[in-house]
Design an enzyme around this catalytic site. Structure first.
Site, short mmCIF file in Angstrom:
data_model
loop_
_atom_site.label_atom_id
_atom_site.label_comp_id
_atom_site.label_asym_id
_atom_site.label_seq_id
_atom_site.Cartn_x
_atom_site.Cartn_y
_atom_site.Cartn_z
N LYS A 165 0.89 -1.31 0.17
CA LYS A 165 -0.07 -0.06 -0.10
C LYS A 165 0.62 1.23 0.20
O LYS A 165 1.94 1.11 0.81
CB LYS A 165 -0.70 0.00 1.13
CG LYS A 165 -1.74 1.20 1.54
CD LYS A 165 -2.77 0.96 2.55
CE LYS A 165 -3.85 2.04 2.70
NZ LYS A 165 -4.86 1.93 3.94
N SER A 209 -9.56 2.19 3.04
CA SER A 209 -8.78 2.82 2.27
C SER A 209 -7.84 1.83 1.39
O SER A 209 -7.01 2.25 0.45
CB SER A 209 -7.99 3.86 2.90
OG SER A 209 -7.34 3.16 4.05
N SER A 230 -9.99 -0.12 7.37
CA SER A 230 -9.09 -0.12 6.15
C SER A 230 -8.48 -1.22 5.74
O SER A 230 -8.30 -1.36 4.40
CB SER A 230 -8.25 1.13 6.08
OG SER A 230 -9.21 2.17 6.00
#
Lengths: 491, 100
Positions: A80, A155, A179
């Site tokens: 990420k 997210s 997330s």
């Protein structure tokens, strides 16, 4: 190498690599090829590091030849874009960090490199990890591989989509209010947030410091344990990391469901929950009961206050953490500003997206003079009450089971007009961060529209043992590691 | 506790954000909606409840106050939007002041 994935888990891949059935370079190239074919549609990656990945794969093959291999050696991962990798772009999904290249790597990255893991690239996310759909990325919208008109969750949407779309063997995500778990649920994969303090946050760009944790996003529960073994551990560079000996998480998977006490919180089965989600979750609970688990009803009375508490505390912490983005030392700077104050204001206003500005404004307000006690202090007190709910509940059960998300993946653009609606999609995951507890989502069904549904297991503080044992036990009833969306099957 | 344009402008100054007129209107609406939702916490009795500032109960993490230098200062400076030798260069504090 056939276009359909031959190896589904880190476990399978690791064995094939050790037995020299395949090399890390071959498997890395296979993932890079699939990224080339499919990522134009899925848009999971912000940055693909072709040369870097193959270089790392060659090093991994060397390690394998020497007999130095560990489970993550040679395994291609996606990271990420909120985690710093030295020398590689890190944007956190924000225009304010375009062209930022960290001069150092996060602790978790260093740990994975020591095992000779391979990094394929950086994955898309909601800007600064603020969002539940990845629609807040300053760069691109990632699509759910199960239905390209739908969001992958957020997210860590890029991470979830990449694992679901076989664009990496596994990924790292981060979880502040859900997330990791929510996108894992919406994309039909496994996503785990460890107990707060288990994984070092050094090199993780901060959103809300008392809530953020890095965690694995994988195709199986065992893979999550394998990744957690590498990334967990006390780090003197993160003073919030806990000085504690962490177990071999693969040992914690054992034991099965028999005799485990599973708590079902009555407040989590509410109006507004999708009927299919509820049906699949209840079916899963019955299946676990049939397998020998004891199911008890518990109560988490302050559940209805969790989203409100989170949006005070997380935004307050975010307003503080994002104060550093001022155009002085790195990232975007407005070139036209004549004076320093104007530079700060214009840089921040142009560099940040709408949701980030919204949260900075909210956080600044709740911390400001005259409002601090009414909002922030009150929020911290309710956080205590939420923690106490869980402490009490774990007196009657070993692990808590809930739906991960109230609905399956919604359509792109469906919730962007109403921020509050979007915030409510975190309703089942948010309390877990407020209490610092571990949580894991595993697939438990696919709807009639072929959209994944996730089941969440919540453990007590440092109670990953019961949580992983239950998740693994359930996974044996409902295995999903070999299940891919059509876009992958068609190659 | 409703927020008006004046409060929005004040918060924007604190947050070092310069907002367009549309943004101010939309933020006023959003902030009021969110704060309205958050008002429900006011109905909870939290008399005598200790605030939680840290998720896990650990005490201060001390270390020796020893400098560890970061070897590659150049890499840090490379990210600077504007630099002069080993300094980050920024516009003057007040517009109109000469930079020499």
């Amino acid at each position: 190498m056939s276009s359909y994935p031959e190896y589904h888990t880190i476990g399978d891949l690791s064995e094939a690599l050790k037995k020299r059935k395949i090399s890390s370079v071959e498997i890395t190239q296979a993932y890079l090829d699939r990224i080339n074919r499919l990522d134009e549609s899925i848009r999971a990656y912000l940055f693909v590091d072709t040369d870097g990945a193959l270089e790392q794969a060659r090093e991994a093959d060397e390690a394998l030849r020497r007999g130095d291999a560990t489970p993550l050696t040679g395994i291609p991962l996606g990271i990420k874009d909120v985690l710093c990798i030295e020398g590689k772009p890190t944007t956190c999904g924000s225009k304010i960090l375009q062209n930022y290249v960290p001069p150092y790597s996060a602790t978790v990255i260093e740990k994975l490199r020591r095992e000779h893991a391979v990094f394929l690239g950086k994955l898309n996310m909601d800007e600064f990890a603020m969002g539940s759909s990845t629609e807040n990325s300053g760069y691109q919208i990632t699509r759910n591989p199960w239905d390209l008109d739908r969001i992958p969750g957020g997210s860590s949407g890029g991470s979830a989509a990449a694992v679901a779309g076989a664009l990496c063997a596994a990924a790292l995500g981060t979880d502040t209010g859900g997330s990791i778990r929510q996108p894992a649920s919406l994309c039909g994969i496994v996503g785990m947030k460890p107990t707060y303090g288990t994984v070092s946050r050094f090199g993780l760009v901060a959103f809300a410091s008392s809530l953020d944790q890095i965690g694995p996003m994988t195709r199986s529960v065992e893979d999550a344990a394998l990744l957690l073994n590498v990334i967990s551990g006390h780090d003197p560079r993160d003073s919030t990391s806990v000085p504690r000996k962490f177990p071999d998480y693969t040992e914690e998977l054992k034991g099965g469901l028999k005799g485990l006490r599973i708590g079902i919180p009555k407040e989590y089965f509410v109006d507004g929950m999708d009927h299919e989600v509820e049906a699949y979750v209840r079916t899963a609970v019955e299946a676990m009961r049939d397998a020998g688990a004891k199911v008890v009803e518990i109560s988490l009375p302050h559940t209805e206050y969790a989203v409100a508490t989170y949006y005070i505390i997380a935004t307050a912490e975010a307003s503080s953490n994002l104060a550093r983005y001022d155009g002085v030392r790195y990232g975007y700077r407005d070139p036209s500003a004549g004076g320093l104050k104007e530079m700060y204001e214009k840089t921040r206003s142009e560099g940040f997206g709408t949701e980030v500005k919204r949260r900075i404004m909210l956080g600044t307000y709740v911390l400001s003079a005259g409002y601090y006690d009414a909002y922030y202090r009150k929020g911290q007190q309710v956080r205590t009450l939420i923690r106490e709910d869980f402490t009490k509940a774990f007196g009657d059960c070993d692990v808590i089971v809930t739906p991960t998300a109230p609905t399956p993946a919604f359509r792109i653009g469906e919730k962007t007009d109403d921020p509050l609606q979007m915030y409510l999609s975190d309703i089942f995951t948010i309390s877990v961060n407020l209490a610092g507890l571990p949580g894991i989502s595993v697939p438990c069904g696919w709807t009639k529209d072929n959209l994944p549904v996730g089941l969440q297991f919540i453990g007590n503080l440092f109670g990953e043992r019961a949580m992983l044992r239950a998740a693994r036990g359930y996974e044996q009833i409902f295995p999903a590691a070999n299940r891919y969306p059509e876009i992958v099957e068609k190659g | 506790m409703a927020i008006g344009q004046k409060e929005v402008e004040h918060i924007a100054v604190l947050a070092r954000l310069s907002l367009s007129e549309e943004e101010k209107v939309s933020l006023e609406k959003d902030l009021n909606a969110i704060l309205g939702y958050v008002e429900k916490l006011g109905t909870l009795d939290t008399e005598g409840v200790e605030p939680t500032s840290h998720a896990i109960d650990i005490t201060n993490a001390f270390r020796k106050d020893v400098l560890i230098s970061f070897e590659d200062r150049e890499k840090i400076l490379e990210n600077a939007p504007s630099k002069l030798e080993s300094f980050f260069q920024v516009p003057p504090i007040s517009e109109g002041i000469s930079s020499t």
